[in-house]
Design an enzyme around this catalytic site. Sequence first.
Site, PDB file in Angstrom:
ATOM      1  CG  HIS A  12      39.829  44.917  34.397  1.00  0.00           C
ATOM      2  ND1 HIS A  12      39.972  45.249  35.624  1.00  0.00           N
ATOM      3  CD2 HIS A  12      40.257  46.289  33.936  1.00  0.00           C
ATOM      4  CE1 HIS A  12      40.140  46.581  35.709  1.00  0.00           C
ATOM      5  NE2 HIS A  12      40.529  47.029  34.607  1.00  0.00           N
TER       6      HIS A  12
ATOM      7  CG  HIS B  89      39.166  50.608  31.156  1.00  0.00           C
ATOM      8  ND1 HIS B  89      38.657  51.347  32.460  1.00  0.00           N
ATOM      9  CD2 HIS B  89      40.284  49.973  31.899  1.00  0.00           C
ATOM     10  CE1 HIS B  89      39.195  50.786  33.126  1.00  0.00           C
ATOM     11  NE2 HIS B  89      40.282  49.966  33.076  1.00  0.00           N
ATOM     12  CG  LEU B  90      34.129  48.610  26.043  1.00  0.00           C
ATOM     13  CD1 LEU B  90      32.798  48.014  25.926  1.00  0.00           C
ATOM     14  CD2 LEU B  90      35.036  48.227  24.979  1.00  0.00           C
ATOM     15  NE  ARG B  91      39.405  54.931  28.093  1.00  0.00           N
ATOM     16  CZ  ARG B  91      40.058  54.687  29.282  1.00  0.00           C
ATOM     17  NH1 ARG B  91      39.162  54.572  30.361  1.00  0.00           N
ATOM     18  NH2 ARG B  91      41.451  54.554  29.324  1.00  0.00           N
TER      19      ARG B  91
ATOM     20  CG  ASN C 239      37.521  53.751  34.406  1.00  0.00           C
ATOM     21  OD1 ASN C 239      36.879  53.233  33.711  1.00  0.00           O
ATOM     22  ND2 ASN C 239      38.873  54.238  34.678  1.00  0.00           N
TER      23      ASN C 239
ATOM     24  CE  LYS D 163      38.339  48.174  39.372  1.00  0.00           C
ATOM     25  NZ  LYS D 163      38.751  48.665  38.089  1.00  0.00           N
TER      26      LYS D 163
ATOM     27  CG  HIS E  91      42.703  50.136  41.095  1.00  0.00           C
ATOM     28  ND1 HIS E  91      43.066  50.257  39.796  1.00  0.00           N
ATOM     29  CD2 HIS E  91      43.859  50.718  41.678  1.00  0.00           C
ATOM     30  CE1 HIS E  91      44.163  50.868  39.358  1.00  0.00           C
ATOM     31  NE2 HIS E  91      44.952  51.072  40.798  1.00  0.00           N
TER      32      HIS E  91
ATOM     33  CG  HIS F   7      44.601  45.956  37.163  1.00  0.00           C
ATOM     34  ND1 HIS F   7      44.684  46.300  38.548  1.00  0.00           N
ATOM     35  CD2 HIS F   7      43.547  46.646  36.659  1.00  0.00           C
ATOM     36  CE1 HIS F   7      43.963  47.323  38.721  1.00  0.00           C
ATOM     37  NE2 HIS F   7      43.227  47.647  37.621  1.00  0.00           N
TER      38      HIS F   7
ATOM     39  CG  LEU G 164      48.303  53.995  37.390  1.00  0.00           C
ATOM     40  CD1 LEU G 164      47.572  55.258  37.818  1.00  0.00           C
ATOM     41  CD2 LEU G 164      49.757  53.812  38.280  1.00  0.00           C
TER      42      LEU G 164
ATOM     43  CG  ASP H 116      43.576  47.644  33.219  1.00  0.00           C
ATOM     44  OD1 ASP H 116      42.443  48.355  32.832  1.00  0.00           O
ATOM     45  OD2 ASP H 116      44.537  48.271  33.879  1.00  0.00           O
TER      46      ASP H 116
ATOM     47  CG  HIS I 295      44.435  57.135  27.895  1.00  0.00           C
ATOM     48  ND1 HIS I 295      43.645  57.738  28.790  1.00  0.00           N
ATOM     49  CD2 HIS I 295      44.748  56.157  28.870  1.00  0.00           C
ATOM     50  CE1 HIS I 295      43.365  57.332  29.984  1.00  0.00           C
ATOM     51  NE2 HIS I 295      43.947  56.206  30.019  1.00  0.00           N
TER      52      HIS I 295
ATOM     53  CB  ALA J 287      47.680  55.274  33.842  1.00  0.00           C
TER      54      ALA J 287
HETATM   55  C1  NCD Z   1      42.547  52.624  33.360  1.00  0.00           C
HETATM   56  C2  NCD Z   1      41.981  53.613  32.400  1.00  0.00           C
HETATM   57  O1  NCD Z   1      42.664  54.276  31.519  1.00  0.00           O
HETATM   58  O2  NCD Z   1      40.871  53.655  32.540  1.00  0.00           O
HETATM   59  N1  NCD Z   1      44.028  52.878  33.496  1.00  0.00           N
HETATM   60  C3  NCD Z   1      45.118  51.866  33.588  1.00  0.00           C
HETATM   61  O3  NCD Z   1      46.327  52.250  33.475  1.00  0.00           O
HETATM   62  N2  NCD Z   1      44.914  50.713  33.900  1.00  0.00           N
HETATM   63  C4  NCD Z   1      42.292  52.742  34.813  1.00  0.00           C
HETATM   64  C5  NCD Z   1      42.432  51.461  35.369  1.00  0.00           C
HETATM   65  O4  NCD Z   1      42.031  50.445  35.408  1.00  0.00           O
HETATM   66  O5  NCD Z   1      43.093  51.641  36.353  1.00  0.00           O
HETATM   67 ZN    ZN Z   2      41.174  48.900  34.438  1.00  0.00          ZN
END
Ligand code: NCD
Ligand code: ZN
Length: 351
Positions: free
Chosen positions: A13, A15-17, A41, A99, A136, A174, A219, A247, A251, A263
Amino acid sequence: MQSLILTLPDDWHLHLRDGAALADTVPAAARQFGRGLVMPNLRPPVVTVARAREYREEILRARPPGSAWKPLMALYLTDNTAVEELRAAHASGLIVGVKYYPAGATTNSDSGVTRLEHVAPLLAEMERLDLPLLLHGEVTDPEVDIFDREAVFIERELTPLARRFPALRIVLEHVTTREGVDFVAAAPARIVATITPQHLLFNRNHLLAGGLRPHFYCLPILKRDVHQAALVAAATGGSGKFFLGTDSAPHPRTMKESSCGCAGCFSHHAALELYALAFERAGALDRLEGFASHFGADFYGLPRNAETVTLERTPWQLPETLSLGGEPLVPLAAGETLAWRMAARQPQAMP
Ligand code: NCD
Ligand code: ZN
């Protein structure tokens, strides 16, 4: 013990953006992991197989030369997802899960599912295709306290969902509460959970006591220490139902240190070492390999990695800041000293 050899881990799990961020996030993921399950996302979210394929190509272009790291993709479920899209996802060989974000639950989740009822036929098809549902697990009901959103989700949504689709494979992503851990531990083998480093190492006091620390804000939100203890017991207990999913969710600093901060914690600068710290504190370093490198691959029906990595007892200080597409980013546990450090890996042949 001065060094520890593990099967190369995977991150189930992350996030790479997209865009410029990939030049930073992809090499960071590839450094410590064999594979990564990339969350969809983006803005707009990855809702079609065609878009997932394109996004995967962008990710692969950012892979360091010689790296064999593999992105695995997830499709973002909406009220309007077509059954045909799920069939195409399953047939693609690139998409390993779908997802589910309750609409508005977290970063870029506005297009998420508004009511489970709306997607019941889609879940039935996923059950038939044996395509896992990645949850989620939080309700978005504004009347529910943010610290209770996972526990209420389990009671209101997940319990009936698991009953209604008795063969659907489900990952409670998560997991952050004792209720979540108890639910997964008692459920059949088809229901599992991922656990992040921040939820193993920290609790809401780290976020809120003695000053607000926005870099611990993610989150689902960090909970109280009894929940942290339940997560540590689950992760280190040797059960194949709990495995690594960082996760890692970067940011830029300006978006975190703000009157309405985003978050997400970035942990790929030291993910394996942060997990090692949690396992060592629990006296369970010998259980790290199963959690980090075996159980996730087993659940997804993929081979375990053949390569190994070495953790060495070499104290080092985590950076205060890193870059995210040219902007400063503050990573998880910035500036802290860790006891374990992963040794550099030999460059791998392209697959
Ligand atoms: C994640 C994100 O920034 O894309 N943020 C987080 O707090 N975990 C989104 C997510 O997985 O809830
Ligand atoms: Zn996530």
